[in-house]
Design an enzyme around this catalytic site. Structure first.
Site, PDB file in Angstrom:
ATOM      1  N   ASP A   1      10.669  -2.924  -0.062  1.00 37.79           N
ATOM      2  CA  ASP A   1      10.840  -3.761  -1.136  1.00 37.79           C
ATOM      3  C   ASP A   1      10.147  -5.054  -0.703  1.00 37.79           C
ATOM      4  O   ASP A   1      10.620  -5.656   0.503  1.00 37.79           O
ATOM      5  CB  ASP A   1      12.242  -3.934  -1.518  1.00 37.79           C
ATOM      6  CG  ASP A   1      12.301  -4.815  -2.761  1.00 37.79           C
ATOM      7  OD1 ASP A   1      11.420  -5.300  -3.351  1.00 37.79           O
ATOM      8  OD2 ASP A   1      13.714  -4.884  -3.090  1.00 37.79           O
TER       9      ASP A   1
ATOM     10  N   ASP B   1       5.945  -3.763  -6.482  1.00 31.80           N
ATOM     11  CA  ASP B   1       6.524  -4.419  -5.252  1.00 31.80           C
ATOM     12  C   ASP B   1       7.519  -3.422  -4.553  1.00 31.80           C
ATOM     13  O   ASP B   1       8.053  -4.022  -3.457  1.00 31.80           O
ATOM     14  CB  ASP B   1       6.884  -5.847  -5.558  1.00 31.80           C
ATOM     15  CG  ASP B   1       8.044  -5.951  -6.619  1.00 31.80           C
ATOM     16  OD1 ASP B   1       8.569  -4.954  -7.158  1.00 31.80           O
ATOM     17  OD2 ASP B   1       8.768  -6.942  -6.658  1.00 31.80           O
ATOM     18  N   GLU B   2       7.837  -2.441  -4.869  1.00 28.96           N
ATOM     19  CA  GLU B   2       8.775  -1.544  -4.124  1.00 28.96           C
ATOM     20  C   GLU B   2       8.459  -0.202  -4.326  1.00 28.96           C
ATOM     21  O   GLU B   2       7.698   0.417  -5.251  1.00 28.96           O
ATOM     22  CB  GLU B   2      10.080  -1.741  -4.474  1.00 28.96           C
ATOM     23  CG  GLU B   2      10.527  -1.446  -6.022  1.00 28.96           C
ATOM     24  CD  GLU B   2      12.071  -1.606  -6.388  1.00 28.96           C
ATOM     25  OE1 GLU B   2      12.764  -1.301  -5.638  1.00 28.96           O
ATOM     26  OE2 GLU B   2      12.070  -2.399  -7.305  1.00 28.96           O
TER      27      GLU B   2
END
Length: 355
Positions: free
Chosen positions: A10, A104-105
């Site tokens: 993350d 983003d993850e």
């Protein structure tokens, strides 16, 4: 346990961190990635801004009241996508089993890894180091025997942290956790469990399966398994997005004509979430729930997808005209969604089953 080794990576305050990296004058300052205005919501907040209570999806004017010194930066999703692709290239050095959740993850299955590193912990450490050295950004990671636990672990030492849950530690790790940390346990479910005296995962484990199924239906089985650290869901590379939506419950029931401000905010949230997707949605869905809990949906599929947030908002508002209820009908919830996702350039055949 299934013997898998799963890493959840993350990126820390991703959009805001990219802005601070690319503009040195923003470093150390409370950065809020958002358009200004009362109809705007926060896309991301730097950790300096989070110190003041600013959070993603918060109305921008509220963020400004919490942190008057905040520096507002309009989002640049083209740049964020490019950085996200660079992060993915780093992941691919280690495994092809990558399931992105957003820009983003992602989940990575490193049960077997390409680089021959001895443990999943070393893989996660190496990935974080490569992101830091090559992209000048930080990422947090969680390592565990399954997806459910790895996602909890990645949040454990944020920002810029690494946390590992070994198979033998699963029960002791989960026992003291609040039940609200379990995926799918929202505010209503948590309150119901707390009324039953089930505040922690350890207490939840005392409830038999048939009792959980009686109270929560099919989700009862999932609750039973997660309370014991069981999650057999595999990492699925390139899982196509079916829909993206945002919904919210009104503080008090409102008339149809009074739903416009909420629909505008929900359309912005949905539009921002859709900017994380490489695929394009062609169907707009409006969802309403009456005071009597009856759900109504209206949708529109056009040859061309909405090209802007304002266009999505206008389509959602136009769908209000198709609701056709008693003028005195009151509503408790509204939602705006996007569906019927296609790859760019893919022909848009009319759907026989619109959302």
């Amino acid at each position: 346990m299934n013997g898998r080794k799963i890493v959840h990576v993350d990126m820390d305050a991703f959009y805001a961190s990219v802005e601070q990296r690319d503009s040195p004058e923003l470093r150390g300052k409370p950065v809020v990635v958002a358009w200004r205005g009362k109809r705007s919501v926060v896309c991301a907040a730097s950790y300096e801004a989070r110190h003041f209570g600013v959070r993603s999806a918060m109305v921008a004017t509220h963020a400004e009241r919490l942190c008057p010194e905040a520096v507002f930066v309009p989002p640049d999703f083209t740049r964020y996508r490019a950085v996200s692709r660079a992060v993915r290239e780093i992941f691919l050095r280690h495994t092809d089993l990558i399931e992105p959740l957003s820009l983003d993850e992602a989940y990575l299955d490193v049960t077997e890894n390409k680089t021959g590193l001895a443990t999943a912990t070393k893989v996660a450490s190496t990935i974080r180091q490569q992101i830091r050295e090559e992209l000048s950004l930080t990422a947090s990671a969680g390592v565990a025997p399954n997806k459910f636990l790895s996602k909890i672990a990645s949040d454990w030492r944020k920002p810029n942290g690494l946390f590992v849950i070994q198979p033998a530690e699963v029960a002791s790790f989960l026992t003291p956790l609040p039940v609200g940390r379990i995926p799918g346990v929202g505010k209503v479910t948590e309150e119901k469990l707390v009324r039953l005296g089930m505040r922690t995962v350890g207490e939840l484990r005392t409830l038999p399966l048939n009792e959980l199924q009686r109270m929560f239906g099919r989700y009862g089985q999932r609750l039973y398994e997660l309370a014991r650290g069981i999650d057999e869901n595999p990492v699925v590379p390139n899982r196509p997005t079916k829909s993206i939506s945002a919904e919210d419950t009104f503080e008090q029931d409102v008339l149809l004509a009074e739903t416009e401000p909420m629909i505008r905010r929900l359309a912005e949230k949905t539009w921002l979430a859709s900017r994380k997707e490489s695929r394009i949605a062609r169907t707009v869905v409006l969802k309403l729930k009456t005071a009597e809990f009856r759900v109504m949906t209206r949708s529109q599929t056009a040859p061309e997808p909405p090209a802007s947030q304002e266009e999505l908002t206008q389509i959602a508002l136009s769908l209000l005209q198709k609701v056709g209820t008693d003028p005195g009908q009151r509503f408790r919830l509204a939602g705006v969604g996007l569906g019927n996702f296609r790859d760019p350039g893919e022909s848009a055949e009319p759907s026989l089953f619109p959302l």
